[in-house]
Design an enzyme around this catalytic site. Structure first.
Site, PDB file in Angstrom:
ATOM      1  CD  GLU A  53     -78.103  12.437 -18.860  1.00 40.56           C
ATOM      2  OE1 GLU A  53     -76.908  12.595 -18.634  1.00 40.56           O
ATOM      3  OE2 GLU A  53     -78.800  13.280 -19.451  1.00 40.56           O
ATOM      4  CG  HIS A 109     -66.224  -8.080 -19.672  1.00 41.32           C
ATOM      5  ND1 HIS A 109     -65.901  -8.296 -18.346  1.00 41.32           N
ATOM      6  CD2 HIS A 109     -66.496  -9.305 -20.205  1.00 41.32           C
ATOM      7  CE1 HIS A 109     -65.946  -9.605 -18.095  1.00 41.32           C
ATOM      8  NE2 HIS A 109     -66.321 -10.226 -19.203  1.00 41.32           N
ATOM      9  CB  SER A 121     -77.112  22.426 -24.098  1.00 41.96           C
ATOM     10  OG  SER A 121     -76.181  23.365 -23.619  1.00 41.96           O
ATOM     11  CE  LYS A 142     -74.635  17.663 -25.614  1.00 44.58           C
ATOM     12  NZ  LYS A 142     -74.113  17.961 -24.296  1.00 44.58           N
TER      13      LYS A 142
END
Ligand code: ARG
Length: 470
Positions: free
Chosen positions: A298, A164, A285, A291
């Site tokens: 992804e 979970h 970024s 970043k």
């Protein structure tokens, strides 16, 4: 290169038509840009077919020889870049036949004896998939090897396991990485199963009703390395199960990669900090200079959707088709190839990304404390002392409750008098079972996270990759 075609785009088999098709019609129906990748498979199938026609005396032996030799030369010329695929041909079959006829004239017109593009495409796709899926299987093995070699270094690297998405029980990084490997072994097997089930040679099924010519189908099958023949011509030209099975297997594989990538994304957050992706496999970024983003993970996660879409497109395309061949089926290749390309590149990228990452051992270890992830071990300790598990579960819960209420982050810091007040069975030795190391090493049964059990897993995985690749 130019090949025989008249000005109104009529192909070699313009048949009964007086008029050629509209240029837009040709553009609409053409599939050469998609099926060109099967050119070598198409030629291989044609050579086997021509040789069989010759041996059977259906065409003169010397014609068969000339056809086969010329086809080999065409294959070579394409391979070496001497011959480009003419994208104005309708499909790869017509291109190859047209080049052949261009080179050897009327003899070339004998190649298609006893054959239809309907059985030809069913053959080409199988030949292509045999190569393609084997390459994919090799890529799966390579990924398993990468994961196993990381796992080998981390059989003692503690980290929290989650259910979970909540800290649950301590495991090790090695155990987790092996958990990524087993689904991949099943993916490997699924592709192998698909290959076995497509190991039936369809040529000789003709357009739908086989051929009245005495084709030697067995000879074609054995020269192309098939174990069996398709035994129903209608089924053989209608069947795209091998594409559907491939796409199902690829979809499941992409589910796996997508889940691993989800974990990589989470683990590379400041909050987790378990993994440090290499700069070669991270992005910056355009606005935030600090970043370092896990874009590749992804993208793989995102691209899985495309593969599922390809499966759904093919299922939907097939579901309403009456037997036998329908032109809708030409659309199968778009889905098949795009899913294949996506999956293969995702496997390769994931392999490099994970192989070049570094692992933050201390952050992982820190995740094992503070969440009472050893509560089950306390219960197991009481069970070993004779308490029924349900009762032990309750005692451990009350210890956790007390720790939470008094702001104690880990029950191993609870003073003995307070600890033992929860049960007479709790002795000083309780502290020995509560450390994350102890929790993990206690789980030393097959499939468990203890270093010795994981060593067995690693051995089994190495056996798997060694066995199937040799
Ligand atoms: N390009 C076609 C396909 O991929 C080959 C079969 C064409 N057959 C036909 N009857 N038009 O399915």
């Amino acid at each position: 290169m130019s090949f025989e075609k008249n000005d109104n785009h009529a192909p070699l088999w313009s048949g009964r038509f007086k008029e050629g098709p509209d240029a837009d019609a040709v553009a609409f129906e053409t599939s050469i840009n998609v099926d060109a990748r099967m050119v070598q498979d198409d030629i291989r199938g044609s050579i086997a077919h021509a040789e069989m026609l010759g041996r059977r005396g259906i065409i003169p032996l010397e014609d068969a020889d000339l056809i086969a030799k010329t086809l080999s030369r065409i294959a070579e010329d394409i391979e070496t870049g001497k011959l480009n695929i003419d994208t104005s041909a309708e499909d790869i079959h017509s291109f190859v036949e047209a080049v052949l006829t261009d080179r050897i004239g009327d003899v070339g017109r004998k190649l298609h004896t006893g054959r239809s593009r309907n059985d030809q495409i069913a053959l080409d796709e199988r030949l292509y998939l045999r190569r393609a899926l084997t390459e994919l299987q090799d890529e799966i093995l390579s990924l398993i090897n990468t994961l196993v070699s990381v796992a080998e270094k981390h059989t003692g690297t503690l980290m929290s396991g989650y259910t979970h998405m909540q800290r649950a029980q301590p495991v090790t990084l090695a155990h987790h990485l092996c958990a990524w490997c087993w689904p991949l072994t099943r993916d490997y097997g699924r592709l192998g199963d698909a290959l076995k089930r497509m190991d039936f040679m369809p040529l000789g099924s003709g357009a739908l009703a086989a051929s009245g010519l005495p084709l030697d189908r067995r000879q074609v099958a054995s020269s192309l390395g098939f174990s069996s023949l398709t035994l129903n011509s209608l089924d053989a030209v209608s069947d795209r199960d091998y594409c559907l099975e491939t796409l199902s297997a690829l979809s499941i594989l992409m589910v796996h990669l997508s889940r691993y990538c989800e974990e990589v994304v989470l683990w590379s957050t400041e909050e987790f900090g378990f993994i440090n992706l290499s700069e070669n496999w991270s992005t910056g970024s355009s606005i935030m200079p600090q970043k370092k983003n896990p874009d590749f993970a992804e993208l793989i996660r995102g691209r899985s959707g495309r593969v599922f879409g390809d499966l759904i497109a093919l299922l939907t395309m097939m579901k309403g088709l009456p037997l036998s061949y329908d032109r809708d089926m030409q659309e199968d290749k778009q889905s098949l190839f795009s899913a294949y390309d996506t999956t293969l590149s995702c496997l390769k990228v994931f392999n490099k990304m994970i192989g070049s990452a570094s692992w933050n051992v201390s952050r992982m270890k820190a995740s094992c404390t503070g969440g009472h992830a050893n509560a089950t071990d306390l219960a197991d300790y009481l069970v070993r002392k004779g308490m029924p598990f349900r009762t032990a579960h309750g005692v451990a819960a009350s210890v956790v409750r007390e720790c939470i209420d008094s702001g104690i982050a880990d029950m191993s810091r609870l003073p003995f008098e307070r600890f033992s007040a929860h049960s007479d069975l709790i002795g000083m030795d309780v502290y020995g079972v509560l450390s994350p190391e102890a929790c993990v090493s206690a789980r030393n049964i097959p499939g468990g996270p203890a270093p010795e059990a994981v060593a067995e897993q690693i051995k089994a995985l190495k056996d798997f990759t060694g066995k199937v690749s040799s």
